[in-house]
Design an enzyme around this catalytic site. Structure first.
Site, PDB file in Angstrom:
ATOM      1  N   ARG A  98       0.806  -1.226   0.000  1.00  0.00           N
ATOM      2  CA  ARG A  98       0.000   0.000   0.000  1.00  0.00           C
ATOM      3  C   ARG A  98       0.836   1.271   0.000  1.00  0.00           C
ATOM      4  NH1 ARG A  98      -4.850  -0.442   4.054  1.00  0.00           N
ATOM      5  NH2 ARG A  98      -4.980   1.652   3.240  1.00  0.00           N
ATOM      6  N   ASP A  99       2.149   1.151  -0.198  1.00  0.00           N
ATOM      7  CA  ASP A  99       2.990   2.346  -0.203  1.00  0.00           C
ATOM      8  C   ASP A  99       4.114   2.204  -1.233  1.00  0.00           C
ATOM      9  OD1 ASP A  99       3.761   4.889   0.605  1.00  0.00           O
ATOM     10  OD2 ASP A  99       4.984   4.159   2.265  1.00  0.00           O
ATOM     11  N   LEU A 100       3.746   1.819  -2.449  1.00  0.00           N
ATOM     12  CA  LEU A 100       4.736   1.658  -3.507  1.00  0.00           C
ATOM     13  C   LEU A 100       5.105   3.027  -4.062  1.00  0.00           C
ATOM     14  CD1 LEU A 100       6.418  -0.242  -5.239  1.00  0.00           C
ATOM     15  CD2 LEU A 100       4.502  -0.346  -6.831  1.00  0.00           C
TER      16      LEU A 100
END
Length: 81
Positions: free
Chosen positions: A66-68
């Site tokens: 969820r934090d690429l």
């Protein structure tokens, strides 16, 4: 390949927050190469292919990153170059 190993997951008993312990990767992030974006397409396609391969492996086991972002993509030179 292309995915950092998750070593442990736990909850801090005093503060109650969830934390993860991951393997140490000794290399710069993709964000550190920002000045070179758009200059070397072969290199960029290779990196993107590896990122996609890692995401495919994660999705196959039900994990969603969820934090690429470039700062979270770590680069290392593998023995095969």
């Amino acid at each position: 390949p292309n995915v950092v190993a998750l070593i442990d997951v736990d909850i801090d008993p005093q503060r109650g927050f969830l934390f993860m312990v991951m393997e140490h990767v000794d290399g710069p992030s993709l964000a550190e190469y920002k000045q070179g974006f758009g200059r070397d397409r072969k290199w960029a396609l290779d990196v993107l292919q590896q990122v996609a391969s890692g995401l495919t492996a994660l999705h196959a086991v039900g994990v969603v990153h969820r934090d690429l972002k470039p700062a979270n993509v770590l680069l290392v030179v593998r023995p095969d170059g």
